[in-house]
Design a protein around this motif. Structure first.
Motif, PDB file in Angstrom:
ATOM      1  N   HIS A 156       5.354   1.278 -12.451  1.00 42.99           N
ATOM      2  CA  HIS A 156       6.118   2.371 -11.862  1.00 42.99           C
ATOM      3  C   HIS A 156       6.721   3.195 -12.999  1.00 42.99           C
ATOM      4  O   HIS A 156       6.710   2.776 -14.152  1.00 42.99           O
TER       5      HIS A 156
ATOM      6  N   ILE B  36       3.653  -1.495  -3.234  1.00 48.17           N
ATOM      7  CA  ILE B  36       4.038  -0.387  -2.354  1.00 48.17           C
ATOM      8  C   ILE B  36       2.832   0.114  -1.556  1.00 48.17           C
ATOM      9  O   ILE B  36       2.937   0.395  -0.352  1.00 48.17           O
ATOM     10  N   LYS B  37       1.684   0.221  -2.216  1.00 48.84           N
ATOM     11  CA  LYS B  37       0.487   0.702  -1.533  1.00 48.84           C
ATOM     12  C   LYS B  37      -0.158  -0.359  -0.648  1.00 48.84           C
ATOM     13  O   LYS B  37      -1.017  -0.033   0.172  1.00 48.84           O
TER      14      LYS B  37
ATOM     15  N   SER C 230      -2.115  -2.857  -1.707  1.00 47.84           N
ATOM     16  CA  SER C 230      -3.506  -2.982  -2.154  1.00 47.84           C
ATOM     17  C   SER C 230      -4.086  -4.358  -1.853  1.00 47.84           C
ATOM     18  O   SER C 230      -5.272  -4.483  -1.537  1.00 47.84           O
TER      19      SER C 230
ATOM     20  N   ASN D 232       3.371  -0.778  -8.017  1.00 43.15           N
ATOM     21  CA  ASN D 232       2.489   0.217  -7.398  1.00 43.15           C
ATOM     22  C   ASN D 232       1.555  -0.422  -6.376  1.00 43.15           C
ATOM     23  O   ASN D 232       1.342   0.119  -5.280  1.00 43.15           O
ATOM     24  N   GLU D 233       1.010  -1.592  -6.707  1.00 39.77           N
ATOM     25  CA  GLU D 233       0.123  -2.292  -5.778  1.00 39.77           C
ATOM     26  C   GLU D 233       0.885  -2.830  -4.579  1.00 39.77           C
ATOM     27  O   GLU D 233       0.365  -2.860  -3.464  1.00 39.77           O
TER      28      GLU D 233
ATOM     29  N   SER E 148      -2.837  -6.699   0.464  1.00 40.42           N
ATOM     30  CA  SER E 148      -2.068  -7.242   1.584  1.00 40.42           C
ATOM     31  C   SER E 148      -2.874  -8.173   2.475  1.00 40.42           C
ATOM     32  O   SER E 148      -2.351  -8.704   3.438  1.00 40.42           O
TER      33      SER E 148
ATOM     34  N   SER F 192      -3.207   3.990 -12.994  1.00 41.47           N
ATOM     35  CA  SER F 192      -2.846   5.064 -12.071  1.00 41.47           C
ATOM     36  C   SER F 192      -2.296   6.234 -12.872  1.00 41.47           C
ATOM     37  O   SER F 192      -1.869   6.072 -14.025  1.00 41.47           O
TER      38      SER F 192
END
Length: 338
Positions: A166, A243-244, A246, A240-241, A248, A152
């Motif tokens: 992060h 929070i997003k 990705s 990052n995954e 789930s 990212s």
């Protein structure tokens, strides 16, 4: 005046784009915003210094001398992991060269075709298959590359980071593929050190019967952060995954990097190979500089004239002496006249 091109060799870290700072001839790489990192270092050193100065002498005499020894070991390990996390390349990906970016743009335009006016072009995405799962590679408009899986772009450092977790202001760096394990070891040992100091502070207060108000904020925050990253490591997932969302489970999308086993996931993240940096920060590259130079006309003849003047003997101050041939000619002319 004319311009002269001068070529000199410089280290590649001096020409790297992005918002990172480098020290020690490119060996140390950090983010530009390092104020919170200095605060972290100050809090750790200050807290441990107070513990060593006030509690440890009393506890070493009345309980065991092993108490300050183990505390010193934890302290140095925490500092080492903090510096290792803060001063290393987190996995920054190099940007595409101009010719590479042009070639990628041509490929994208050929694949998308002509887009009618007023319509948005389709997203620049490539699909790859990982463990029978389709993963999308997104195009970075800043770095001009298709980012690898789990990479990212960090808006603070302005670079793409491989396996981006992060950006942590407390360590003054991004946390990614190359320094995540050191970040986790830092948080884990800092939690142990915090619990250790907190416990023996209570023991010292009880033994001396001091009334004291204990602050739980530091203990709760550090231990909570360690627990959260332990949870992520057990799933082989990044912050990052998480929070997003990705992986789930929506639309039957599962994490293709998980081994479905907590031990295997922990071993891969913490005990896997150490990946080398792909930046070549201390490599050499050429830089052209323009310098103005003055064009002087006929420099060589001026030097020769100067040297010839220096070699001539100095002229005498008296009257010039007549040569013998001149005297003979004068006498012969007088005889002809008479």
């Amino acid at each position: 005046m004319s311009a002269v091109m001068i070529t000199r060799k410089v280290r590649k870290w001096e020409k790297l784009p992005g918002k990172n700072t480098f020290c020690c001839d490119g060996r140390v790489m950090m983010a530009r915003q390092k104020g919170v990192f200095y605060l972290t270092l100050f809090l750790i050193v200050g807290t441990c210094s107070l513990f060593f100065a006030f509690e440890c002498p009393y506890l070493a005499v009345h309980l065991s001398p092993a108490i300050p020894v183990f505390a010193v070991f934890l302290f140095f390990f925490v500092i080492a992991m903090l510096l290792r996390t803060s001063f290393s390349d987190p996995g920054v990906l190099p940007r595409a060269l101009p010719e590479e970016a042009t070639f990628i743009e041509m490929e994208i335009e050929a694949a998308n075709g002509n887009v009618p006016a007023g319509q948005r072009p389709p997203p620049r995405i490539r699909n790859v298959q990982i463990n029978n799962q389709i993963v999308k590679l997104k195009y970075c408009y800043t770095c001009k590359i298709f980012r690898p899986p789990r990479a990212s772009h960090c808006s603070i450092c302005d670079n793409c980071v491989d396996r981006f977790d992060h950006h942590c202001p407390w360590v003054g760096n991004c946390v990614g593929k190359r320094n995540y394990r050191y970040f986790y070891l830092f948080t884990m040992t800092l939690s142990l050190l915090t619990i250790y100091i907190f416990t023996f502070n209570i023991v010292h207060v009880v033994m001396r019967e001091y009334p004291v108000l204990v602050c739980f904020f530091t203990l709760w925050s550090v231990v909570g952060l360690t627990g959260f990253h332990t949870y992520l490591i057990s799933l082989n997932q990044t912050t990052n995954e998480d929070i997003k969302g990705s992986w789930s489970g929506k639309n039957r999308v599962q994490n293709p990097y998980s081994h479905k086993n907590i031990i295997k996931n922990c071993c891969e993240v913490l005990c896997g190979p150490t990946y080398p940096s792909v930046l070549d920060r201390r490599g050499l590259t050429k830089e052209e500089l323009s310098a103005s130079a003055s064009n002087s006309s006929n420099p060589t003849p001026q030097t020769m004239n100067t040297s010839s003047r220096e070699e001539q003997p100095p002229a005498s101050k008296g009257p010039p002496l007549a040569s013998p041939d001149t005297d003979a000619e004068t006498a012969l002319a007088k005889d002809k006249t008479h």
